[in-house]
Scaffold this active site. Structure first.
Site, PDB file in Angstrom:
ATOM      1  CE  LYS A 193     -13.123  -7.644   6.617  1.00  0.00           C
ATOM      2  NZ  LYS A 193     -12.474  -6.498   5.975  1.00  0.00           N
TER       3      LYS A 193
ATOM      4  CG  HIS B  86      -9.971  -4.311  -2.650  1.00  0.00           C
ATOM      5  ND1 HIS B  86      -8.866  -3.582  -2.333  1.00  0.00           N
ATOM      6  CD2 HIS B  86      -9.858  -4.609  -3.969  1.00  0.00           C
ATOM      7  CE1 HIS B  86      -8.123  -3.423  -3.405  1.00  0.00           C
ATOM      8  NE2 HIS B  86      -8.706  -4.041  -4.428  1.00  0.00           N
ATOM      9  N   GLY B  87     -11.155  -6.075   1.031  1.00  0.00           N
ATOM     10  CA  GLY B  87     -11.817  -6.180   2.343  1.00  0.00           C
ATOM     11  C   GLY B  87     -12.233  -7.597   2.670  1.00  0.00           C
TER      12      GLY B  87
ATOM     13  CG  HIS C 161     -10.618  -1.719   2.909  1.00  0.00           C
ATOM     14  ND1 HIS C 161     -11.270  -0.972   1.965  1.00  0.00           N
ATOM     15  CD2 HIS C 161      -9.717  -2.477   2.236  1.00  0.00           C
ATOM     16  CE1 HIS C 161     -10.784  -1.251   0.762  1.00  0.00           C
ATOM     17  NE2 HIS C 161      -9.844  -2.168   0.896  1.00  0.00           N
ATOM     18  N   GLY C 162     -10.751  -3.366   6.946  1.00  0.00           N
ATOM     19  CA  GLY C 162     -10.517  -3.248   8.379  1.00  0.00           C
ATOM     20  C   GLY C 162     -11.137  -4.366   9.204  1.00  0.00           C
TER      21      GLY C 162
ATOM     22  CG  ASN D 249      -7.022  -7.251  -2.200  1.00  0.00           C
ATOM     23  OD1 ASN D 249      -6.715  -8.073  -3.055  1.00  0.00           O
ATOM     24  ND2 ASN D 249      -6.926  -5.948  -2.392  1.00  0.00           N
TER      25      ASN D 249
ATOM     26  CG  ASP E  25      -3.797  -2.701  -1.627  1.00  0.00           C
ATOM     27  OD1 ASP E  25      -4.737  -2.900  -2.423  1.00  0.00           O
ATOM     28  OD2 ASP E  25      -3.923  -2.793  -0.378  1.00  0.00           O
TER      29      ASP E  25
ATOM     30  CB  SER F 284      -0.891   0.007   1.241  1.00  0.00           C
ATOM     31  OG  SER F 284      -0.095   0.239   2.403  1.00  0.00           O
TER      32      SER F 284
ATOM     33  CG  ASP G  86      -3.361  -5.150   5.480  1.00  0.00           C
ATOM     34  OD1 ASP G  86      -2.535  -5.702   6.233  1.00  0.00           O
ATOM     35  OD2 ASP G  86      -3.343  -3.923   5.265  1.00  0.00           O
TER      36      ASP G  86
HETATM   37  P1  13P Z   1      -8.938  -6.332   4.844  1.00  0.00           P
HETATM   38  O1  13P Z   1      -8.930  -5.082   5.661  1.00  0.00           O
HETATM   39  O2  13P Z   1     -10.257  -7.038   4.923  1.00  0.00           O
HETATM   40  O3  13P Z   1      -7.816  -7.245   5.175  1.00  0.00           O
HETATM   41  O4  13P Z   1      -8.779  -5.901   3.299  1.00  0.00           O
HETATM   42  C1  13P Z   1      -7.523  -5.621   2.771  1.00  0.00           C
HETATM   43  C2  13P Z   1      -7.591  -4.988   1.430  1.00  0.00           C
HETATM   44  O5  13P Z   1      -8.589  -4.938   0.768  1.00  0.00           O
HETATM   45  C3  13P Z   1      -6.330  -4.425   0.915  1.00  0.00           C
HETATM   46  O6  13P Z   1      -6.511  -3.748  -0.287  1.00  0.00           O
HETATM   47  O1  G3H Z   2      -6.946  -1.501   1.867  1.00  0.00           O
HETATM   48  C1  G3H Z   2      -6.041  -1.076   2.555  1.00  0.00           C
HETATM   49  C2  G3H Z   2      -4.990  -2.004   3.056  1.00  0.00           C
HETATM   50  O2  G3H Z   2      -5.456  -2.760   4.126  1.00  0.00           O
HETATM   51  C3  G3H Z   2      -3.737  -1.246   3.349  1.00  0.00           C
HETATM   52  O3  G3H Z   2      -3.783  -0.620   4.592  1.00  0.00           O
HETATM   53  O4  G3H Z   2      -3.080   1.681   4.007  1.00  0.00           O
HETATM   54  O5  G3H Z   2      -2.991   0.884   6.369  1.00  0.00           O
HETATM   55  O6  G3H Z   2      -1.362   0.018   4.677  1.00  0.00           O
HETATM   56  P1  G3H Z   2      -2.725   0.566   4.923  1.00  0.00           P
HETATM   57 ZN    ZN Z   3      -8.427  -2.786  -0.457  1.00  0.00          ZN
END
Ligand code: 13P
Ligand code: G3H
Ligand code: ZN
Length: 334
Positions: free
Chosen positions: A192, A220-221, A188-189, A263, A93, A60, A265
């Protein structure tokens, strides 16, 4: 071996999804590479073919700015040498135009995401088209996004707006993107869903039918925010409210409907947080950073194996290598 996401998607389409994992530091990188070879505690463990998977390593803008983007590149190039069997794509990303141009210019990334999903439809197409033209000229592929997820994407606060199938088809045709991130109910995060919501399979089905045949879709997410990790964090002094993510049992059904990239994270951050909190709780006299680091690398590797199993990518590495050897080879040199 670094390949494009397009090469990975051609192998995966309709059968399984490729895990796209965000990394920020060395321990995550080592855990990620080990996990995708089914190794756990040591780089020298033998690879396990049944657990080995192709993967996407994603970076990212936040990760690029955390220390210096050049550290990430050096670390990944080194990991490619330490783990020569791996096949992976290096992906930006949630890129802005500026970040995309920088990554295209660097020649290191094999794939970039231009995220202009917060712009009106026409502007999103215009920006994506510009990036696609520049990237394609260098053999780099482009992910775009249409629709808005819930939650927070770096500095863009999203309000949920699911992707419309008719718009997706027109967007792909006019923007020249190689894969499309669609909004089908995720966010994201870590926070959810409060209840039992899951993916909007009806929306996904319509999108798959509207877009060109075998066109790769991206989700994503997609972290599942496993209860056991949240509990471990809270038992070790954390204060995470109850939450839930995308049920892992929905990954494969989504893959069957064209989702090639999933995705993840947040789940990796939960593993990091649990391991470190437990380490400080259980060994308060320790002040060496390496003991928790070692536990984290092994735990993260094991978690990647688990995720890849749920995505269906575990066990696919040998077949991907074979397909590449039979025709496509590594990505074109830029
Ligand atoms: P999460 O927050 O669900 O892990 O999603 C990550 C993401 O979409 C990164 O682009
Ligand atoms: O979608 C976002 C990713 O989870 C990246 O998160 O911007 O905190 O690195 P970040
Ligand atoms: Zn994302």
């Amino acid at each position: 071996m670094i390949v494009t996401t397009k090469q990975l998607f051609q192998h995966a389409y309709g059968k399984y999804a490729v895990g796209a994992y965000n990394i920020n530091n060395l321990e995550q990188t080592v855990g990620l590479f080990r996990g995708n070879l089914g190794k756990s505690k040591s780089n020298d463990d033998p690879a396990d073919a049944k657990k080995s998977a192709p993967f996407i390593l994603q970076i990212s803008r936040g990760a690029r700015g955390y220390t210096d983007k050049r550290f990430l590149e050096a670390m990944i190039r080194t990991a490619d040498v330490v783990f020569p069997e791996v096949v992976f794509a290096v992906h930006l990303d949630h890129g802005t135009e500026e970040a995309c141009y920088d990554c295209i210019q660097s020649g290191f990334y094999s794939s970039v995401m231009i995220d202009a999903s917060h712009e009106p439809f026409e502007k999103n197409i215009e920006i994506t088209r510009k990036i696609a033209d520049r990237a394609h000229a260098k053999g780099i592929v482009v992910e775009a996004e249409l629709g808005q997820l819930g939650g927070v994407e770096e500095d863009v606060v999203g309000s949920v707006c699911l992707t419309k199938a008719e718009e997706a088809a027109e967007f792909i045709d006019r923007s020249g993107c190689d894969s499309l991130a669609v909004a089908i109910g995720t966010s994201h995060g870590a926070y959810k869903f409060a209840g039992k919501q899951g993916l909007h399979f009806d929306v996904l089905k319509k999108i798959q039918q509207a877009v060109p045949q075998a066109f790769p879709l991206v989700m994503h997410g997609s972290s599942s925010v496993p209860k056991e990790w949240v509990e471990r964090i809270n038992h070790a002094g954390g204060k995470m409210p109850a939450t839930s993510g995308v049920p892992e049992s929905q990954y494969l059904p989504a893959a069957k409907l064209g989702v090639c990239k999933v995705n993840i994270d947040t789940d990796g951050r939960l593993v990091w947080c649990a391991v470190h909190r437990e380490s400080f709780r259980d060994d308060p006299a320790n002040f060496d950073l390496r003991p928790p680091g070692k536990v984290f690398m092994a735990a993260y590797a094991d978690y990647i194996v688990h995720k890849n199993t749920m995505l269906g990518s575990a066990g696919q590495l040998e077949s991907v290598r074979q397909t590449l050897a039979d025709g496509q080879g590594p990505r074109p040199k830029t």
